[in-house]
Design a protein around this motif. Sequence first.
Motif, PDB file in Angstrom:
ATOM      1  N   SER A 289     125.956  25.775   3.231  1.00 51.64           N
ATOM      2  CA  SER A 289     127.373  25.978   3.461  1.00 51.64           C
ATOM      3  C   SER A 289     127.547  26.980   4.603  1.00 51.64           C
ATOM      4  N   GLY A 290     128.427  26.645   5.543  1.00 53.11           N
ATOM      5  CA  GLY A 290     128.661  27.544   6.673  1.00 53.11           C
ATOM      6  C   GLY A 290     127.712  27.322   7.845  1.00 53.11           C
ATOM      7  N   SER A 291     126.820  26.338   7.749  1.00 48.59           N
ATOM      8  CA  SER A 291     125.834  26.131   8.834  1.00 48.59           C
ATOM      9  C   SER A 291     126.417  25.356  10.022  1.00 48.59           C
ATOM     10  N   GLY A 292     127.647  24.844   9.870  1.00 54.34           N
ATOM     11  CA  GLY A 292     128.296  24.190  11.015  1.00 54.34           C
ATOM     12  C   GLY A 292     128.422  22.678  10.896  1.00 54.34           C
ATOM     13  N   LYS A 293     128.156  22.133   9.713  1.00 61.09           N
ATOM     14  CA  LYS A 293     128.156  20.675   9.542  1.00 61.09           C
ATOM     15  C   LYS A 293     129.526  20.062   9.847  1.00 61.09           C
ATOM     16  N   THR A 294     130.546  20.626   9.206  1.00 56.68           N
ATOM     17  CA  THR A 294     131.885  20.069   9.394  1.00 56.68           C
ATOM     18  C   THR A 294     132.345  20.265  10.835  1.00 56.68           C
ATOM     19  N   THR A 295     132.033  21.427  11.392  1.00 61.04           N
ATOM     20  CA  THR A 295     132.434  21.679  12.781  1.00 61.04           C
ATOM     21  C   THR A 295     131.777  20.667  13.716  1.00 61.04           C
ATOM     22  N   LEU A 296     130.497  20.382  13.489  1.00 59.30           N
ATOM     23  CA  LEU A 296     129.807  19.394  14.325  1.00 59.30           C
ATOM     24  C   LEU A 296     130.474  18.030  14.173  1.00 59.30           C
TER      25      LEU A 296
HETATM   26  P1  ADP Z   1     129.782  23.751   6.849  1.00 59.64           P
HETATM   27  O1  ADP Z   1     130.560  22.496   6.955  1.00 59.64           O
HETATM   28  O2  ADP Z   1     128.327  23.576   7.155  1.00 59.64           O
HETATM   29  O3  ADP Z   1     129.981  24.448   5.558  1.00 59.64           O
HETATM   30  P2  ADP Z   1     131.621  24.755   8.859  1.00 59.64           P
HETATM   31  O4  ADP Z   1     131.412  23.939  10.071  1.00 59.64           O
HETATM   32  O5  ADP Z   1     132.797  24.449   8.017  1.00 59.64           O
HETATM   33  O6  ADP Z   1     130.291  24.762   7.988  1.00 59.64           O
HETATM   34  O7  ADP Z   1     131.729  26.284   9.282  1.00 59.64           O
HETATM   35  C1  ADP Z   1     130.794  26.935  10.132  1.00 59.64           C
HETATM   36  C2  ADP Z   1     131.252  28.372  10.350  1.00 59.64           C
HETATM   37  O8  ADP Z   1     132.475  28.375  11.094  1.00 59.64           O
HETATM   38  C3  ADP Z   1     131.540  29.116   9.058  1.00 59.64           C
HETATM   39  O9  ADP Z   1     131.172  30.460   9.256  1.00 59.64           O
HETATM   40  C4  ADP Z   1     133.032  28.991   8.908  1.00 59.64           C
HETATM   41  O10 ADP Z   1     133.565  30.057   8.184  1.00 59.64           O
HETATM   42  C5  ADP Z   1     133.509  28.997  10.350  1.00 59.64           C
HETATM   43  N1  ADP Z   1     134.736  28.202  10.531  1.00 59.64           N
HETATM   44  C6  ADP Z   1     134.830  26.858  10.403  1.00 59.64           C
HETATM   45  N2  ADP Z   1     136.081  26.452  10.658  1.00 59.64           N
HETATM   46  C7  ADP Z   1     136.798  27.546  10.961  1.00 59.64           C
HETATM   47  C8  ADP Z   1     138.178  27.792  11.327  1.00 59.64           C
HETATM   48  N3  ADP Z   1     139.047  26.790  11.460  1.00 59.64           N
HETATM   49  N4  ADP Z   1     138.530  29.070  11.560  1.00 59.64           N
HETATM   50  C9  ADP Z   1     137.662  30.073  11.473  1.00 59.64           C
HETATM   51  N5  ADP Z   1     136.359  29.930  11.131  1.00 59.64           N
HETATM   52  C10 ADP Z   1     135.938  28.676  10.882  1.00 59.64           C
END
Ligand code: ADP
Length: 242
Positions: A53-60
């Motif tokens: 969790s928090g590794s950037g999966k959703t962001t990618l």
């Molecule tokens: P995962 O899907 O692997 O759990 P995310 O891609 O959601 O990870 O998040 C990666 C990092 O970016 C985390 O530290 C998260 O808190 C941060 N983050 C993601 N989206 C946002 C946002 N909209 N605003 C601020 N921080 C974000």
Amino acid sequence: MTAHATTPPPLAPATVAVLSTRGLTKTYGMTTALAGVDLDLLTGQSVAIMGASGSGKTTLLHCLAGIVRPSSGRVVLSTSQGPIEVSALPDGQRSRLRRERLGFVFQEGLLIPELTAVENVAMALMLRGVGRAAAEHHAALWLQHLGLAGMEDRRIGQLSGGQAQRVAIARAQVTGAEVVFADEPTGALDHDTSRDVMQALLHATVGRTLVVVTHDDAVAAQCARVIRLRDGRIVGDTVERS
Ligand code: ADP
Ligand code: MG
């Protein structure tokens, strides 16, 4: 050996990159969500993205799908009309690209609870200008294909979690999306339902590219390729089978 027996076979579609990133980064304030990702996703490939969790999966996934604009780096989608630099498009064009070429299945949401299964699926086509009757006809075919015959007129709230995810899969595929993105699509389901939904997703996306974020080893094991992220970087990339 005859002459044509020596003709090389056509290039397998799986050797073509449909979606590529170079030097992809995304920061939110002081947080680095992606720290430089280079990736080529191949046509027809099913790819699991794993990581804590928090590794950037959703962001990618969101950067790949043009939902979020990267801080730097590029995302390029190959199309029959040539490459499109997704990361450089203004918001309106990125939404249009998502609507016309990409499909989405998320853990929850996106389906409209007040609408029936068939209306939810048909909506994806109607947003692309298909008339209601034709859209509902195609939607019903996809629902049947996903094992939901007889449930077309149920509202989403009258379906089980697994059935609702099949509606979401139908909606992602009814438009013939070239790439389908799924973020924890089985995260809210029990083990058996999760396996069934994943099978349905893989089946529905044969020949398409599927990118699925998951925590579940069993889900990842059903994908051809598994990418692991840590702190916004790729730390593992294994092709299980092609
Ligand atoms: P995962 O899907 O692997 O759990 P995310 O891609 O959601 O990870 O998040 C990666 C990092 O970016 C985390 O530290 C998260 O808190 C941060 N983050 C993601 N989206 C946002 C946002 N909209 N605003 C601020 N921080 C974000
Ligand atoms: Mg996530």
